[in-house]
Scaffold this motif. Sequence first.
Motif, PDB file in Angstrom:
ATOM      1  N   ARG A  31       0.850  -1.196   0.000  1.00 42.45           N
ATOM      2  CA  ARG A  31       0.000   0.000   0.000  1.00 42.45           C
ATOM      3  C   ARG A  31       0.887   1.247   0.000  1.00 42.45           C
ATOM      4  O   ARG A  31       1.749   1.401   0.862  1.00 42.45           O
ATOM      5  CB  ARG A  31      -0.907   0.017   1.230  1.00 42.45           C
ATOM      6  CG  ARG A  31      -1.849  -1.182   1.357  1.00 42.45           C
ATOM      7  CD  ARG A  31      -2.686  -1.073   2.623  1.00 42.45           C
ATOM      8  NE  ARG A  31      -3.516  -2.251   2.842  1.00 42.45           N
ATOM      9  CZ  ARG A  31      -3.137  -3.313   3.567  1.00 42.45           C
ATOM     10  NH1 ARG A  31      -1.934  -3.322   4.150  1.00 42.45           N
ATOM     11  NH2 ARG A  31      -3.954  -4.341   3.718  1.00 42.45           N
ATOM     12  N   SER A  72      -3.045   2.677   8.952  1.00 44.35           N
ATOM     13  CA  SER A  72      -4.140   2.342   8.049  1.00 44.35           C
ATOM     14  C   SER A  72      -4.775   3.582   7.439  1.00 44.35           C
ATOM     15  O   SER A  72      -5.329   3.550   6.347  1.00 44.35           O
ATOM     16  CB  SER A  72      -5.210   1.523   8.784  1.00 44.35           C
ATOM     17  OG  SER A  72      -5.730   2.264   9.876  1.00 44.35           O
ATOM     18  N   HIS A  76      -2.652   5.483   4.182  1.00 45.85           N
ATOM     19  CA  HIS A  76      -2.540   4.928   2.838  1.00 45.85           C
ATOM     20  C   HIS A  76      -3.149   5.870   1.810  1.00 45.85           C
ATOM     21  O   HIS A  76      -4.167   6.513   2.062  1.00 45.85           O
ATOM     22  CB  HIS A  76      -3.244   3.572   2.754  1.00 45.85           C
ATOM     23  CG  HIS A  76      -2.689   2.560   3.695  1.00 45.85           C
ATOM     24  ND1 HIS A  76      -3.455   1.548   4.240  1.00 45.85           N
ATOM     25  CD2 HIS A  76      -1.447   2.398   4.207  1.00 45.85           C
ATOM     26  CE1 HIS A  76      -2.696   0.811   5.033  1.00 45.85           C
ATOM     27  NE2 HIS A  76      -1.483   1.319   5.036  1.00 45.85           N
ATOM     28  N   TYR A  87      -1.000   1.142  -5.075  1.00 44.53           N
ATOM     29  CA  TYR A  87      -0.203   0.011  -4.597  1.00 44.53           C
ATOM     30  C   TYR A  87       1.087  -0.077  -5.414  1.00 44.53           C
ATOM     31  O   TYR A  87       1.220   0.529  -6.481  1.00 44.53           O
ATOM     32  CB  TYR A  87      -0.998  -1.298  -4.729  1.00 44.53           C
ATOM     33  CG  TYR A  87      -2.291  -1.311  -3.963  1.00 44.53           C
ATOM     34  CD1 TYR A  87      -2.364  -1.843  -2.679  1.00 44.53           C
ATOM     35  CD2 TYR A  87      -3.454  -0.766  -4.506  1.00 44.53           C
ATOM     36  CE1 TYR A  87      -3.554  -1.838  -1.966  1.00 44.53           C
ATOM     37  CE2 TYR A  87      -4.647  -0.755  -3.809  1.00 44.53           C
ATOM     38  CZ  TYR A  87      -4.690  -1.298  -2.537  1.00 44.53           C
ATOM     39  OH  TYR A  87      -5.860  -1.291  -1.827  1.00 44.53           O
ATOM     40  N   THR A 106      -2.770  -8.140  -1.052  1.00 48.39           N
ATOM     41  CA  THR A 106      -3.170  -6.942  -0.313  1.00 48.39           C
ATOM     42  C   THR A 106      -4.320  -6.220  -1.013  1.00 48.39           C
ATOM     43  O   THR A 106      -5.273  -5.766  -0.366  1.00 48.39           O
ATOM     44  CB  THR A 106      -1.963  -5.986  -0.165  1.00 48.39           C
ATOM     45  OG1 THR A 106      -0.929  -6.638   0.581  1.00 48.39           O
ATOM     46  CG2 THR A 106      -2.361  -4.709   0.547  1.00 48.39           C
ATOM     47  N   ASP A 159      -7.991  -5.664   0.637  1.00 47.91           N
ATOM     48  CA  ASP A 159      -8.595  -4.337   0.800  1.00 47.91           C
ATOM     49  C   ASP A 159      -9.955  -4.263   0.103  1.00 47.91           C
ATOM     50  O   ASP A 159     -10.902  -3.664   0.624  1.00 47.91           O
ATOM     51  CB  ASP A 159      -7.655  -3.258   0.235  1.00 47.91           C
ATOM     52  CG  ASP A 159      -6.447  -3.026   1.131  1.00 47.91           C
ATOM     53  OD1 ASP A 159      -6.411  -3.596   2.240  1.00 47.91           O
ATOM     54  OD2 ASP A 159      -5.542  -2.279   0.709  1.00 47.91           O
ATOM     55  N   TRP A 160     -10.056  -4.872  -1.064  1.00 41.75           N
ATOM     56  CA  TRP A 160     -11.328  -4.852  -1.800  1.00 41.75           C
ATOM     57  C   TRP A 160     -12.412  -5.592  -1.018  1.00 41.75           C
ATOM     58  O   TRP A 160     -13.531  -5.104  -0.880  1.00 41.75           O
ATOM     59  CB  TRP A 160     -11.128  -5.476  -3.172  1.00 41.75           C
ATOM     60  CG  TRP A 160     -12.347  -5.402  -4.048  1.00 41.75           C
ATOM     61  CD1 TRP A 160     -13.292  -6.375  -4.257  1.00 41.75           C
ATOM     62  CD2 TRP A 160     -12.778  -4.276  -4.808  1.00 41.75           C
ATOM     63  NE1 TRP A 160     -14.262  -5.939  -5.111  1.00 41.75           N
ATOM     64  CE2 TRP A 160     -13.979  -4.637  -5.462  1.00 41.75           C
ATOM     65  CE3 TRP A 160     -12.269  -2.994  -5.006  1.00 41.75           C
ATOM     66  CZ2 TRP A 160     -14.671  -3.776  -6.304  1.00 41.75           C
ATOM     67  CZ3 TRP A 160     -12.944  -2.127  -5.842  1.00 41.75           C
ATOM     68  CH2 TRP A 160     -14.141  -2.516  -6.474  1.00 41.75           C
ATOM     69  N   THR A 214     -12.199  -1.350   1.849  1.00 39.53           N
ATOM     70  CA  THR A 214     -11.275  -0.233   2.060  1.00 39.53           C
ATOM     71  C   THR A 214     -11.504   0.840   0.992  1.00 39.53           C
ATOM     72  O   THR A 214     -11.885   0.528  -0.131  1.00 39.53           O
ATOM     73  CB  THR A 214      -9.817  -0.745   1.967  1.00 39.53           C
ATOM     74  OG1 THR A 214      -9.613  -1.739   2.975  1.00 39.53           O
ATOM     75  CG2 THR A 214      -8.821   0.381   2.176  1.00 39.53           C
TER      76      THR A 214
END
Length: 473
Positions: free
Chosen positions: A350, A363, A366, A371, A397, A401-402, A406
């Motif tokens: 990230r 967190s 980001h 990415y 990652t 996240d998906w 996120t």
Amino acid sequence: MPGSYIDMYESLPVPYGLVRFGVAPDHPEVKKSSENLDDVAKWPNFNFIGNVPIGDGPGHLPLRTIAEQYDALLFAYGASKDKTLGIPGEDLHGVVSARSFVGWYNGLPEYDDLNPDLQSSDTAVVIGQGNVALDVARTLLAPIKHLQSTDMSEQAIEALSRSRVTNVKVIGRRGPLQAPYTIKELRELMHLPETGFVPPPEGWDELIGVGRKKLPRQLKRIAELLEKGSKTPPEQAKKMWQLGFLRSPVEFLSSDGEGLDAIGFERTAYTAEPSSVLEQEDTPTLTGPPAALNALRALGVRSTGEKALVHTSLAFRSVGYKSEPLAGFDELGIPFDQKRGTIPNDKFGRVLRPDRSPEVPLSAAHLPGMYCAGWVKRGPTGVIASTMDDAFASADTVVMDWEGNTRFNELGGDGEKVGWDAVKRAVDARGIRSVSWADWEKIDAEERRQGVVKGKVREKMRSITEMLRFLDA
């Protein structure tokens, strides 16, 4: 991820990057890693878009044009430049970047006209002792018949067949246990037909500085291989090579200010006795813990002030690669660490916001939807296998996240991101001839056909113009 689409943008008309243009031609087993992309390309929601360089000039596509049409961007563009030594005379004729030499014999269009002078001297010096440095040495010394069946470019094979180089010195500022080569690369050079290895004048006991039984297993194997030497005895060899340790280059010298005549080196010495490093780590006799291995590998050197000259008109600088930021990073707020040559990230891929601070939770720091993977993520280190592992980790990652809802890329507003369907209009408007995977398969088939004619794996098309002319014929 169900329902997802992946578009892969590449500045050249052909895929594979380092595998095609950086891996040594006589390492076909390493090139097999490209089969991973071949499998991905069969997926109906994957789209390869070649010959689309990023930038603001003619024939380039601005990064923002792409960024606004995707939920996530993953930067995996590697290291496009090589590190310099920063010493006088580095721009003399005869001082060649190892990256450009490797690109030249691998058919990288950028270096098609390199034309290295392989006839003015029988001695070549390679500065640096990593695997790329050993690739350069092996290429200079290998029998031509060893290379003719590989995918090395015909112009490189022709030039190497006329080469006068019979003696290669691979010189580094550290010791034999600290040099970054791998045992596999060392072994290949030791087993090279008709090529002898000349041991260093200092002797291995002085250079290694540790009883062999006390060495960690990995370093013990390297020490034993170096002491055993080449399969071909030096007195029976047609060509020679040697490793020079504890020597740091300080100047490239020239009598006329144009061509290289000699290299000035300064002798270095360990900052501590190697044996004392092992004692501090309390290393057992046979294998030793990882701490001992790391301590010996990291042992530093200092200057002694003692100078020496090596006479040659051909030198290769091989002290590492480096990444650069893409044009458009500043506009999109994507940070870049110029010192490390990486995109700042959280180690999982990230990209971190440039305005992050210690008080902000990681967190929340980001950059949404951004990415990175590979060398631009962690620096130009490791081999193909470790870089692939890193790419898999970054991809995991993105998926994580998906699935965790996120925040993703918010550039271009809240509307639906349609990817290539929208970007293609901008590409066409700029007169860029994009290359599809089907186009690449045509190039691939023709290169293989030309290779069969010449008794080799393939004969690469060496220029972008040649590739596009073939596709549009």
